[in-house]
Structures are given as structure tokens and as C-alpha cells.
Write a protein that holds these residues in place. Structure first.
Motif, PDB file in Angstrom:
ATOM      1  N   ILE A   1      14.055 -14.766   3.337  1.00 39.51           N
ATOM      2  CA  ILE A   1      13.527 -13.481   2.625  1.00 39.51           C
ATOM      3  C   ILE A   1      12.445 -13.130   3.138  1.00 39.51           C
ATOM      4  O   ILE A   1      11.519 -13.816   3.358  1.00 39.51           O
ATOM      5  N   TYR A   2      12.347 -11.695   3.232  1.00 37.85           N
ATOM      6  CA  TYR A   2      11.180 -11.219   3.877  1.00 37.85           C
ATOM      7  C   TYR A   2      10.530 -10.436   2.728  1.00 37.85           C
ATOM      8  O   TYR A   2      11.361  -9.619   2.043  1.00 37.85           O
ATOM      9  N   THR A   3       9.042 -10.727   2.661  1.00 36.43           N
ATOM     10  CA  THR A   3       8.488 -10.163   1.680  1.00 36.43           C
ATOM     11  C   THR A   3       7.432  -9.087   2.134  1.00 36.43           C
ATOM     12  O   THR A   3       7.001  -9.355   3.387  1.00 36.43           O
ATOM     13  N   VAL A   4       7.162  -7.928   1.686  1.00 38.28           N
ATOM     14  CA  VAL A   4       6.337  -7.014   2.174  1.00 38.28           C
ATOM     15  C   VAL A   4       4.713  -7.220   2.103  1.00 38.28           C
ATOM     16  O   VAL A   4       3.783  -7.068   2.354  1.00 38.28           O
ATOM     17  N   GLY A   5       4.550  -8.452   1.056  1.00 37.66           N
ATOM     18  CA  GLY A   5       3.350  -8.779   0.662  1.00 37.66           C
ATOM     19  C   GLY A   5       2.583  -7.563  -0.416  1.00 37.66           C
ATOM     20  O   GLY A   5       3.320  -6.858  -0.944  1.00 37.66           O
ATOM     21  N   GLU A   6       1.296  -8.193  -0.723  1.00 32.70           N
ATOM     22  CA  GLU A   6       0.676  -7.359  -1.845  1.00 32.70           C
ATOM     23  C   GLU A   6       0.632  -5.817  -1.452  1.00 32.70           C
ATOM     24  O   GLU A   6       0.792  -4.948  -2.291  1.00 32.70           O
ATOM     25  N   ALA A   7      -0.059  -5.793  -0.421  1.00 31.77           N
ATOM     26  CA  ALA A   7      -0.152  -4.360   0.136  1.00 31.77           C
ATOM     27  C   ALA A   7       0.939  -3.566   0.284  1.00 31.77           C
ATOM     28  O   ALA A   7       1.005  -2.400  -0.042  1.00 31.77           O
ATOM     29  N   GLY A   8       2.053  -4.159   0.860  1.00 30.84           N
ATOM     30  CA  GLY A   8       3.153  -3.360   1.072  1.00 30.84           C
ATOM     31  C   GLY A   8       4.008  -3.038  -0.306  1.00 30.84           C
ATOM     32  O   GLY A   8       4.571  -2.022  -0.434  1.00 30.84           O
ATOM     33  N   GLU A   9       3.773  -4.111  -1.267  1.00 29.71           N
ATOM     34  CA  GLU A   9       4.443  -3.989  -2.493  1.00 29.71           C
ATOM     35  C   GLU A   9       3.661  -2.514  -3.243  1.00 29.71           C
ATOM     36  O   GLU A   9       4.214  -1.768  -3.847  1.00 29.71           O
ATOM     37  N   ARG A  10       2.482  -2.650  -3.050  1.00 26.06           N
ATOM     38  CA  ARG A  10       1.604  -1.545  -3.721  1.00 26.06           C
ATOM     39  C   ARG A  10       1.977  -0.061  -2.922  1.00 26.06           C
ATOM     40  O   ARG A  10       2.220   0.741  -3.667  1.00 26.06           O
ATOM     41  N   PHE A  11       2.074  -0.131  -1.889  1.00 24.91           N
ATOM     42  CA  PHE A  11       2.446   1.131  -1.063  1.00 24.91           C
ATOM     43  C   PHE A  11       4.043   1.421  -1.731  1.00 24.91           C
ATOM     44  O   PHE A  11       4.054   2.708  -1.876  1.00 24.91           O
ATOM     45  N   PHE A  12       5.030   0.539  -1.647  1.00 27.18           N
ATOM     46  CA  PHE A  12       6.255   1.041  -2.099  1.00 27.18           C
ATOM     47  C   PHE A  12       6.487   1.292  -3.434  1.00 27.18           C
ATOM     48  O   PHE A  12       7.119   2.029  -3.986  1.00 27.18           O
ATOM     49  N   ARG A  13       5.827   0.541  -4.160  1.00 25.09           N
ATOM     50  CA  ARG A  13       5.938   0.859  -5.722  1.00 25.09           C
ATOM     51  C   ARG A  13       5.104   2.398  -6.035  1.00 25.09           C
ATOM     52  O   ARG A  13       5.585   3.004  -6.932  1.00 25.09           O
ATOM     53  N   THR A  14       4.064   2.607  -5.603  1.00 29.40           N
ATOM     54  CA  THR A  14       3.336   3.979  -5.811  1.00 29.40           C
ATOM     55  C   THR A  14       4.289   5.014  -5.240  1.00 29.40           C
ATOM     56  O   THR A  14       4.553   5.861  -5.706  1.00 29.40           O
ATOM     57  N   LEU A  15       4.906   4.621  -4.080  1.00 34.60           N
ATOM     58  CA  LEU A  15       5.919   5.843  -3.535  1.00 34.60           C
ATOM     59  C   LEU A  15       7.011   5.863  -4.469  1.00 34.60           C
ATOM     60  O   LEU A  15       7.292   7.294  -4.956  1.00 34.60           O
ATOM     61  N   LYS A  16       7.615   4.830  -4.974  1.00 35.26           N
ATOM     62  CA  LYS A  16       8.792   4.934  -6.034  1.00 35.26           C
ATOM     63  C   LYS A  16       8.358   5.796  -7.230  1.00 35.26           C
ATOM     64  O   LYS A  16       8.888   6.593  -7.688  1.00 35.26           O
ATOM     65  N   ASP A  17       7.380   5.122  -7.667  1.00 33.97           N
ATOM     66  CA  ASP A  17       6.982   5.233  -9.285  1.00 33.97           C
ATOM     67  C   ASP A  17       6.027   6.570  -9.374  1.00 33.97           C
ATOM     68  O   ASP A  17       6.255   7.343 -10.392  1.00 33.97           O
TER      69      ASP A  17
END
Length: 156
Positions: free
Chosen positions: A25-41
Motif C-alpha cells: 500500500i502506497y500512502t502519499v503522507g501528510e503533505a500529499g494527503e493535504r494537497f489531494f484533500r484540498t484539491l478535492k474539497d
């Protein structure tokens, strides 16, 4: 393939057979999660900003590559960037012709280290290094929290 460590930096190493990737399982980490969540939401691009040296990074990083400071600050990035380089693809990943050709570019953002690799939807006759492009996002109800929430970049 030998399991011995190579001591010759120019020696070519080959891997024959399949590499098992199932179960990882590849995780994007805290910084990547913030990037993708902000892009989505919110439909926004964000960069991380080091509060020690001031460097900004897109995609965001958890630690500054300049001073090794942990980064906790994120800033909104205007979705307009600059084409630094590009390639024109005439066949897809299955070696089938594409019509029209697909343009993929590396896009940088003003005063931010790094950049994004993404598709461009521009007139091929106007395509040039240095052209300004802007992100075209999918409608909010179609976003999933991935880089594909940006449909493409178009001429700004």
C-alpha cells in the motif's frame, strides 16, 4: 540476477521475471494527503511553505530540502503555471494511435520549487516553452482526491 552488491557504478543490472507488488500500500503522507484533500474539497492547489527559510514546494513536502525543517504551513497556489518542457504522445500506453495527440508537460509555478506533470489541452501550433497555462478542474461532484481531479491545463 545476483544478490551481490555492485561495486561498479556503470554496471547494468537486470531483473528477470516479475516483481511482486500486490499487497503493498502506497500512502502519499501528510503533505500529499493535504494537497489531494484540498484539491478535492475546495478545488484549490496548495504548496507547503517552510517557516524557517521560506521555501515553498509543490507538490507539498513534509520537510524542507534546503534546511531540513519540518513543514507545517500550507499556502494556496494560483492555478496558473508555466510550461517548462513538454512531450507530444502519438500512441497510448497500449501502443495504439491517439487522435488528437496527447500533450504532457512539466508545469512550474511562480516562486515555488517543484511543479506538476500533467496533460495540456492547447492548440498544438501555439504550444511553446514558457507559455502560461491554468488548471481546469473536474466538477466538484466528480473529484476523488487524485491528480486526475485536474482534468488538464489550458492556455491562460
Amino acid at each position: 540476477m545476483s544478490s551481490e552488491k555492485s561495486i561498479k557504478p556503470n554496471e547494468i543490472i537486470q531483473w528477470f521475471g516479475d516483481m511482486e507488488v500486490a499487497g503493498y500500500i502506497y500512502t502519499v503522507g501528510e503533505a500529499g494527503e493535504r494537497f489531494f484533500r484540498t484539491l478535492k474539497d475546495k478545488g484549490l492547489l496548495v504548496a507547503s511553505k517552510c517557516n524557517k527559510c521560506g521555501n515553498k514546494y509543490i507538490p507539498p513536502k513534509a520537510f524542507c530540502e534546503n534546511c531540513f525543517n519540518e513543514i507545517k504551513e500550507y499556502i494556496e497556489v494560483e492555478p496558473i503555471g508555466t510550461v517548462e518542457t513538454y512531450t507530444i504522445l502519438h500512441v497510448d500506453k497500449d501502443d495504439k494511435p491517439t487522435s488528437p495527440p496527447t500533450i504532457v508537460a512539466f508545469i512550474s509555478f511562480d516562486n515555488i520549487k517543484g511543479g506538476l506533470v500533467h496533460k495540456l489541452k492547447v492548440n498544438i501550433n501555439e504550444l511553446k516553452i514558457g507559455m502560461k497555462v491554468k488548471a481546469k478542474l473536474k466538477p466538484e461532484n466528480q473529484r476523488k482526491g487524485s491528480i486526475n481531479d485536474i482534468e488538464y491545463f489550458e492556455k491562460a
